[in-house]
Scaffold this active site. Structure first.
Site, short mmCIF file in Angstrom:
data_model
loop_
_atom_site.label_atom_id
_atom_site.label_comp_id
_atom_site.label_asym_id
_atom_site.label_seq_id
_atom_site.Cartn_x
_atom_site.Cartn_y
_atom_site.Cartn_z
N HIS A 80 -3.28 -11.08 32.47
CA HIS A 80 -3.67 -10.94 33.87
C HIS A 80 -3.49 -9.51 34.36
O HIS A 80 -4.32 -8.99 35.10
CB HIS A 80 -2.90 -11.93 34.75
N HIS A 90 -8.22 -16.90 24.62
CA HIS A 90 -7.67 -15.61 24.18
C HIS A 90 -7.97 -15.32 22.71
O HIS A 90 -8.32 -14.21 22.35
CB HIS A 90 -6.15 -15.60 24.39
ZN LIG Z 1 -4.83 -16.70 32.32
#
Ligand SMILES: [Zn+2]
Length: 297
Positions: free
Chosen positions: A83, A269
């Site tokens: 983030h 991810h």
């Molecule tokens: Zn996230």
């Protein structure tokens, strides 16, 4: 953003305190200016007697199961970096030392809103060194063979992102979005989107000692067909926008802003990191360009 000509760093040093989503431990994150061509370097200030610096690039990603975790050859790691990486990418911050006194970047409210606010407070300064960009030249696709894909294709300027997600929980179901990364789309749609989890998964994670710091203050909790958080959603497509937030952060593992079109289909991810490795594995896939001052093209 991609119209940036010069590299940028923070004008001032700024810190914030939060908790790690998995450990539940309090951690302080400090953003410091760094010289041109440093890149983004995480620094574990609680680690002594070992190399405590970890460059935030795709080669240093050591775990992508729950978040993006970076690690160096001394085994020193920093997790939940995605983030903060998204905010750095969106703000075009090329150089920074990011200190943290524990193994996890604080989760804040589960979005990148607080990091964006901090960057606005710190202010940015231009460095007299041209910014580099990763310009995608050919279509590159990573397919996990299990129904999820992530791809990058050429674009004239900037980063465009499309995403599709599909969850059994009806409250999420199928969500799709397409947007261009700009300071405005980042602040209004992407940065505010919180991470989310299914109630049954959180209970399972807690049993193995993870998600200890997870709460309704830093995640959207989905219980079958309802949102547990009393305040509800920040926006109807918050789920898919959070996936875009993660992708913006993970793409910054390129070490520079990306010029291209990203498409994620149920990806996470792991896929974005694998996609970047694939891009860099063949020089015909990309070009590293420098933004030249006007009139010098
Ligand atoms: Zn996230």
């Amino acid at each position: 953003m991609t119209d940036t000509i010069y590299q940028k760093t923070f004008k001032e040093t700024l810190s914030a305190v939060g908790i790690g989503v998995h450990s539940g431990a309090k951690a302080t994150i400090t953003f410091r200016p760094a010289p041109a061509n440093t890149g983004i370097i995480f620094k574990r200030t609680d680690v002594t007697g070992k190399n405590n610096e970890i460059p935030a690039t795709y080669q240093y990603v050591v775990d992508t199961r729950m978040c993006s975790c970076f690690g160096n050859s001394d085994g020193v790691t920093v997790s939940t970096a995605e983030h903060v990486m998204a905010a750095l990418h969106a703000y075009g911050i090329s150089n920074a030392y990011i200190e943290v006194n524990g193994p996890e970047i604080p989760i804040m409210d589960g979005s990148a809103k607080d990091f964006a606010f901090l960057f606005d407070c710190a202010g940015l300064s231009e460095q007299r060194t041209p910014q580099k960009f990763l310009k995608i030249k050919r279509n590159v696709k990573f397919d996990d063979g299990k129904g999820a894909t992530a791809s990058l294709s050429p674009a004239d300027s900037g980063l465009e992102l499309s995403f599709d997600i599909e969850f059994p929980a009806k409250i999420i179901g199928h969500q799709a979005c397409n947007l261009k990364l700009t300071p405005q789309t980042f602040k209004e749609q992407i940065a505010i989107a919180r991470t989310f989890g299914m109630k049954e998964d959180i209970e399972r994670l807690r049993q193995i000692g993870l998600a200890r710091g997870g709460s309704l203050d830093n995640a959207i909790l989905v219980d079958k067909d309802k949102i547990v958080n009393p305040e509800g959603l920040r926006e109807p497509k918050e789920f898919v926008f959070h996936k875009v937030l993660d992708a913006v952060g993970d793409l910054y593992q390129a070490g520079m802003p990306v010029i291209g079109r990203f498409y994620g289909n149920k990806s996470g991810h792991f896929h974005t990191n694998a996609l970047l490795k694939q891009v860099f594995s063949d020089k015909r896939n990309y070009e590293i360009i420098e933004a030249k001052p006007a009139g010098k093209n």
